[in-house]
Design a protein around this motif. Structure first.
Motif, PDB file in Angstrom:
ATOM      1  N   GLY A 120       0.814  -1.212   0.000  1.00 10.67           N
ATOM      2  CA  GLY A 120       0.000   0.000   0.000  1.00 10.67           C
ATOM      3  C   GLY A 120       0.845   1.258   0.000  1.00 10.67           C
ATOM      4  O   GLY A 120       0.553   2.217  -0.728  1.00 10.67           O
ATOM      5  N   ILE A 121       1.922   1.264   0.800  1.00 11.31           N
ATOM      6  CA  ILE A 121       2.827   2.425   0.836  1.00 11.31           C
ATOM      7  C   ILE A 121       3.499   2.616  -0.520  1.00 11.31           C
ATOM      8  O   ILE A 121       3.622   3.743  -1.018  1.00 11.31           O
ATOM      9  CB  ILE A 121       3.873   2.246   1.949  1.00 11.31           C
ATOM     10  N   MET A 122       3.910   1.516  -1.126  1.00 10.47           N
ATOM     11  CA  MET A 122       4.524   1.598  -2.456  1.00 10.47           C
ATOM     12  C   MET A 122       3.533   2.148  -3.473  1.00 10.47           C
ATOM     13  O   MET A 122       3.889   2.948  -4.349  1.00 10.47           O
ATOM     14  CB  MET A 122       5.027   0.222  -2.880  1.00 10.47           C
ATOM     15  N   GLY A 123       2.266   1.709  -3.363  1.00 16.57           N
ATOM     16  CA  GLY A 123       1.236   2.199  -4.278  1.00 16.57           C
ATOM     17  C   GLY A 123       0.987   3.689  -4.112  1.00 16.57           C
ATOM     18  O   GLY A 123       0.855   4.419  -5.100  1.00 16.57           O
ATOM     19  N   MET A 124       0.934   4.175  -2.861  1.00 15.82           N
ATOM     20  CA  MET A 124       0.727   5.601  -2.607  1.00 15.82           C
ATOM     21  C   MET A 124       1.918   6.417  -3.085  1.00 15.82           C
ATOM     22  O   MET A 124       1.758   7.523  -3.617  1.00 15.82           O
ATOM     23  CB  MET A 124       0.479   5.832  -1.119  1.00 15.82           C
ATOM     24  N   TYR A 125       3.118   5.870  -2.904  1.00 12.78           N
ATOM     25  CA  TYR A 125       4.330   6.559  -3.386  1.00 12.78           C
ATOM     26  C   TYR A 125       4.290   6.696  -4.902  1.00 12.78           C
ATOM     27  O   TYR A 125       4.587   7.765  -5.459  1.00 12.78           O
ATOM     28  CB  TYR A 125       5.564   5.773  -2.949  1.00 12.78           C
ATOM     29  N   ASP A 126       3.905   5.622  -5.572  1.00 16.80           N
ATOM     30  CA  ASP A 126       3.807   5.657  -7.032  1.00 16.80           C
ATOM     31  C   ASP A 126       2.727   6.642  -7.485  1.00 16.80           C
ATOM     32  O   ASP A 126       2.920   7.398  -8.443  1.00 16.80           O
ATOM     33  CB  ASP A 126       3.495   4.260  -7.558  1.00 16.80           C
ATOM     34  N   PHE A 127       1.587   6.638  -6.789  1.00 25.36           N
ATOM     35  CA  PHE A 127       0.493   7.558  -7.114  1.00 25.36           C
ATOM     36  C   PHE A 127       0.936   9.009  -6.948  1.00 25.36           C
ATOM     37  O   PHE A 127       0.653   9.862  -7.794  1.00 25.36           O
ATOM     38  CB  PHE A 127      -0.696   7.244  -6.202  1.00 25.36           C
ATOM     39  N   ASN A 128       1.674   9.290  -5.878  1.00 29.91           N
ATOM     40  CA  ASN A 128       2.149  10.652  -5.647  1.00 29.91           C
ATOM     41  C   ASN A 128       3.142  11.076  -6.725  1.00 29.91           C
ATOM     42  O   ASN A 128       3.125  12.230  -7.182  1.00 29.91           O
ATOM     43  CB  ASN A 128       2.798  10.755  -4.268  1.00 29.91           C
ATOM     44  N   ASN A 129       4.007  10.151  -7.150  1.00 27.26           N
ATOM     45  CA  ASN A 129       4.948  10.473  -8.232  1.00 27.26           C
ATOM     46  C   ASN A 129       4.209  10.794  -9.523  1.00 27.26           C
ATOM     47  O   ASN A 129       4.622  11.682 -10.288  1.00 27.26           O
ATOM     48  CB  ASN A 129       5.906   9.303  -8.462  1.00 27.26           C
ATOM     49  N   TRP A 130       3.121  10.056  -9.776  1.00 32.17           N
ATOM     50  CA  TRP A 130       2.318  10.349 -10.971  1.00 32.17           C
ATOM     51  C   TRP A 130       1.695  11.748 -10.872  1.00 32.17           C
ATOM     52  O   TRP A 130       1.682  12.494 -11.839  1.00 32.17           O
ATOM     53  CB  TRP A 130       1.223   9.293 -11.145  1.00 32.17           C
ATOM     54  N   LEU A 131       1.206  12.098  -9.688  1.00 32.88           N
ATOM     55  CA  LEU A 131       0.621  13.428  -9.493  1.00 32.88           C
ATOM     56  C   LEU A 131       1.666  14.528  -9.706  1.00 32.88           C
ATOM     57  O   LEU A 131       1.363  15.578 -10.286  1.00 32.88           O
ATOM     58  CB  LEU A 131       0.028  13.548  -8.089  1.00 32.88           C
ATOM     59  N   ILE A 132       2.887  14.279  -9.238  1.00 33.44           N
ATOM     60  CA  ILE A 132       3.963  15.260  -9.425  1.00 33.44           C
ATOM     61  C   ILE A 132       4.240  15.462 -10.907  1.00 33.44           C
ATOM     62  O   ILE A 132       4.333  16.596 -11.399  1.00 33.44           O
ATOM     63  CB  ILE A 132       5.238  14.809  -8.683  1.00 33.44           C
ATOM     64  N   ASP A 133       4.383  14.358 -11.636  1.00 33.57           N
ATOM     65  CA  ASP A 133       4.645  14.457 -13.072  1.00 33.57           C
ATOM     66  C   ASP A 133       3.472  15.114 -13.798  1.00 33.57           C
ATOM     67  O   ASP A 133       3.660  15.961 -14.672  1.00 33.57           O
ATOM     68  CB  ASP A 133       4.899  13.058 -13.639  1.00 33.57           C
ATOM     69  N   TYR A 134       2.271  14.733 -13.409  1.00 35.62           N
ATOM     70  CA  TYR A 134       1.046  15.259 -14.031  1.00 35.62           C
ATOM     71  C   TYR A 134       0.917  16.762 -13.815  1.00 35.62           C
ATOM     72  O   TYR A 134       0.486  17.502 -14.703  1.00 35.62           O
ATOM     73  CB  TYR A 134      -0.145  14.520 -13.420  1.00 35.62           C
ATOM     74  N   GLY A 135       1.348  17.246 -12.636  1.00 39.90           N
ATOM     75  CA  GLY A 135       1.138  18.653 -12.309  1.00 39.90           C
ATOM     76  C   GLY A 135       2.313  19.569 -12.545  1.00 39.90           C
ATOM     77  O   GLY A 135       2.158  20.794 -12.482  1.00 39.90           O
ATOM     78  N   THR A 136       3.500  18.999 -12.816  1.00 33.78           N
ATOM     79  CA  THR A 136       4.688  19.859 -12.975  1.00 33.78           C
ATOM     80  C   THR A 136       5.379  19.722 -14.334  1.00 33.78           C
ATOM     81  O   THR A 136       6.061  20.642 -14.765  1.00 33.78           O
ATOM     82  CB  THR A 136       5.714  19.549 -11.873  1.00 33.78           C
ATOM     83  N   ASN A 137       5.219  18.590 -14.987  1.00 33.28           N
ATOM     84  CA  ASN A 137       5.862  18.394 -16.294  1.00 33.28           C
ATOM     85  C   ASN A 137       4.931  18.949 -17.378  1.00 33.28           C
ATOM     86  O   ASN A 137       4.214  18.213 -18.056  1.00 33.28           O
ATOM     87  CB  ASN A 137       6.139  16.907 -16.513  1.00 33.28           C
TER      88      ASN A 137
END
Length: 205
Positions: A120-137
């Motif tokens: 679950g922690i790995m999944g949330m970490y991956d989800f947060n990385n996607w949000l970072i890429d989605y909102g900053t790239n």
């Protein structure tokens, strides 16, 4: 031990709710949208809360250079996550059944919980990385470019959890029913561990 085993099985099976209900929701509200736009995240893909929500969100994001919301086949997570959940459900049920027939002890229930917590922690970490890429790239050729007061490009990353103001949008990111079922299922496996431990201690006294 039998009661603990039944609870372990029930807790594991609750994870199947993730195939029916959203794990997470991101909601965008603004004066021009009296009915907020919603993005429901399932383990198999992303859907709009209403029929045209994803289309409207993509239309707004285009102006500031954000990527379109990915389809299920464009993200490996939506192929892997369902398999992981099925695997953990099967593992939990097997452990519960073996515990029912006294083939394994209560410590296996905690082992399942720890493994599921790590995933679950790995999944949330991956989800947060996607949000970072989605909102900053962002596309440098976007129609609208908004910067922070210090002149640096503004991030449009939605919050991982909770509320955030992004320009004139009020963005809220919270678990949905699937996420609550996941939490409940994992909590029940802790209850199963506690009951199994108590039963084991009674036998030794």
């Amino acid at each position: 031990m039998k009661k603990a085993s039944v609870i372990m099985i029930i807790g594991s099976l609750l994870l199947l709710g993730l195939f029916k209900f959203p794990l997470w929701d991101i909601e965008l509200g603004a004066p021009q949208y009296p009915d907020p736009l919603g993005m429901s995240i399932y383990i198999q893909g992303i859907e709009g809360a209403e029929e045209f929500d994803l289309q409207n969100i993509d239309g707004l994001n285009h102006y500031i250079g954000m990527k379109t919301i990915p389809k299920a086949e464009e993200m490996w997570e939506f192929t892997v996550f369902p398999k992981v959940i099925i695997g953990m459900v099967l593992l939990g049920v097997i452990i519960g059944v073996l515990g029912y027939f006294n083939k394994v002890n209560y410590k296996y229930y905690m082992g399942w919980f720890v493994l599921m917590s790590i995933l679950g922690i790995m999944g949330m970490y991956d989800f947060n990385n996607w949000l970072i890429d989605y909102g900053t790239n962002l596309d440098p050729n976007a129609i609208i470019k908004v910067t922070n007061p210090d002149g640096t490009p503004m991030s449009y990353k939605p919050p991982l959890f909770g509320y955030q103001k992004l320009l004139n949008f009020d963005v809220t990111s919270l678990p949905d029913l699937g996420g609550y079922l996941l939490f409940l299922g994992m909590s029940l496996t802790l209850v199963a561990f506690w009951l199994g431990r108590r039963a084991s201690l009674k036998k030794t006294t």
